[in-house]
Design an enzyme around this catalytic site. Structure first.
Site, PDB file in Angstrom:
ATOM      1  CB  CYS A 140      13.725   9.012   7.453  1.00 23.34           C
ATOM      2  SG  CYS A 140      14.722   7.996   6.344  1.00 23.34           S
ATOM      3  CE  LYS A 194      -1.880   2.462   3.227  1.00 19.92           C
ATOM      4  NZ  LYS A 194      -1.784   3.831   2.599  1.00 19.92           N
ATOM      5  CD  GLU A 236      13.482   4.403   7.369  1.00 17.43           C
ATOM      6  OE1 GLU A 236      13.358   5.413   8.110  1.00 17.43           O
ATOM      7  OE2 GLU A 236      13.370   4.437   6.137  1.00 17.43           O
ATOM      8  N   GLY A 259       4.332   4.089  13.620  1.00 18.65           N
ATOM      9  CA  GLY A 259       5.102   2.868  13.808  1.00 18.65           C
ATOM     10  C   GLY A 259       4.855   2.218  15.158  1.00 18.65           C
ATOM     11  CD  GLU A 290      11.049  12.752  11.147  1.00 25.77           C
ATOM     12  OE1 GLU A 290      11.873  12.309  10.333  1.00 25.77           O
ATOM     13  OE2 GLU A 290      10.118  12.072  11.620  1.00 25.77           O
TER      14      GLU A 290
END
Length: 504
Positions: free
Chosen positions: A310, A201, A276, A259, A408
């Protein structure tokens, strides 16, 4: 403050091939066929260079997900893929790589239209690496095996003990919007090499190149049901994939917040998981560097792909003796990184992927200003006709408690801080919940290795940044993820180890 040059941000005309692809009926790729969804829900496809709706993709229902997983389960259970000779599976994967390479121009254009990244960057970075991942993992299809082992507590010759490597099974793979095709190939390739059957996906914001990839799956000779590609929102289709009882493994690249949720949901059925996740990578500049050559590299570590990386070098730690010079050198790159429309052949940085992301990034910049940060460069959103542009930004006079330092941002924003010695900067670099990447710039190789040993990070770069190769393992410490992708470890993540003991 260095001003970013005013430029024309008008999006170029799409090619006839791109227009035809965008006009296609929204469908899903399940069991080797293009099929209609069980309902009429769709997701708008937006060109972030101008904010215009250019196409639609299916917002997959639970029934759609179930069909895709059922197809992958049937393909795995009857071994129509894993049962093939490894040399045949390898050859098919190489054919897929060849087809992606042959269609590189349309892939690059669709990636630029969908994601906003410069078409030149997509052609020279994303496409070669996507092809490379498939080719590298194709070579592992026939090279992975177990061992023969002598038991420790039994006389030699009494038993025969050995291990075998077997595919883990049906894999739910969910990829992010920053490198859509590259991440799709990075996920699919090791699964195929191991003999698994994936359901992929793509991110709901950037589904086009994954759907184009589906066009090539059957042409390459991959049997029906082995690779299934569905589109849909993460909180619905993605959630159903993660919780599906017939899924054996989850591979996710995205935010740490999601995550963590995926990891919790996978626990109920003990699904295998690789994650990740986010990063807040430190970039350390030592006092011995040649600033003229170092500053552009440091700027590239954060402004490449509009900072939507990232491992973006979003926390700069420059020694006090070169701090001002490094910031001045980075500021001189403002014109090079001035954001342009994605199909502009002269562009090095495009718009952010969506208005939501632009608002998020500007929100962080505004918060930094309110908290006392000073703007060395950028700090604003240039005027554009509906596009989602943010100028490359350098913030100084920051402290570790500020949100721009701790969280982030995922945009072209770097926060700059001074330091005096190695022990101090090591503590500053590690003062984060993340641990994905780090960069060190110095002529002193000994100091580089000493500092690299102190930094808690899955990858440490010396005098470069974000150099990622399919042969080298990649993943994070701390809240930046679980497990490793790429290299042999990336293949191992899609395999189970079985031990066989036979009494003689």
């Amino acid at each position: 403050m260095n001003e970013v040059t005013t430029i024309d941000r008008t999006q170029r005309e799409y090619s006839a091939e791109a227009k035809a692809f965008l006009a296609r009926k929204p469908q899903l790729f399940i069991n080797g066929e293009w099929v209609d969804s069980s309902h009429d829900a769709v997701i708008e496809v937006e060109d972030p260079s101008n904010g215009k709706i250019v196409s639609h993709v299916v917002d997959a229902s639970d029934k759609d997900v179930d069909r895709a997983v059922a197809a992958a389960r049937a393909a795995f259970d009857d071994q129509r893929w894993y049962g093939l000779p490894p040399i045949q599976r390898e050859a098919i994967m190489h054919r897929l790589a060849d087809l992606v390479e042959a269609n590189a121009a349309i892939f690059a254009e669709l990636e630029a239209i969908d994601n906003g990244k410069p078409v030149g960057m997509a052609a020279h970075v994303d496409l070669p690496n996507a092809v490379g991942h498939i080719r590298f993992m194709a070579g592992w299809a026939g090279k992975s095996g177990g061992q023969t082992l002598n038991p420790y507590t039994m006389p030699t010759g009494q038993v025969f003990g050995y291990t075998v490597k077997e595919p883990v099974g049906v894999c739910a793979q969910i990829v992010p919007w920053n490198f859509p095709l590259l991440m799709a190939c990075l996920k699919i390739a090791p699964a195929l090499a191991a003999g698994c059957t994936p359901v992929l996906k793509p991110a709901e914001q950037t589904s086009l190149t994954a759907l184009k990839l589906a066009d090539l799956i059957t042409e390459a000779g991959i049997p029906a049901g082995v690779v299934n590609i569905i589109t849909g929102n993460g909180h619905t289709a993605g959630d159903r994939m993660v919780k599906h009882p017939d899924v054996d493994k989850i591979a996710f690249t995205g935010s740490t917040e999601i995550g963590k949720l995926i990891n919790k949901n996978a626990t109920d059925t003990m699904k295998r998981v690789t994650l990740e996740l986010g990063g807040k990578s430190p970039v350390v500049v030592m006092p011995d560097v040649d600033v003229a050559s170092t500053a552009p590299g440091v700027a590239g570590s954060i402004f490449f792909n509009s900072g939507q990386v990232c491992v973006a070098g979003s926390r700069l730690f420059a020694h006090k003796d070169v701090f001002d010079d490094v910031l001045e050198g980075m500021s001189q790159t403002a014109g090079f990184w001035a954001p342009r429309a994605s199909l502009d052949p002269d562009g090095h940085m495009g718009p952010l992927v969506s208005k939501e992301q632009m608002d998020r990034v500007m929100g962080y910049i505004d918060a930094g200003k309110r908290d006392g940060a000073s703007v060395v460069m950028g700090g604003d959103a240039p005027a554009a006709d509906g596009g989602y542009y943010v100028n490359p930004t350098i913030l100084a006079d920051v402290n570790p408690q500020m949100s721009v330092v701790r969280e982030e941002i995922f945009g072209p924003v770097v926060v700059a801080q001074r330091y005096e010695d190695l022990d101090e900067v090591a503590k500053m670099a590690n003062d984060t919940c993340f641990g994905l990447g780090a960069g060190i710039w110095t002529k002193d190789v000994s100091a580089m290795h000493r500092l690299a040993s102190k930094i808690k990070s899955g990858t440490v770069w010396g005098n470069c940044h974000a150099v990622i190769d399919m042969a080298l393992p990649f993943g994070g410490y701390k809240e930046s993820g679980i497990g490793r992708e790429q290299g042999q470890q990336g293949l191992d993540a899609y395999q189970e180890t079985k031990t066989v003991i036979v009494q003689l």
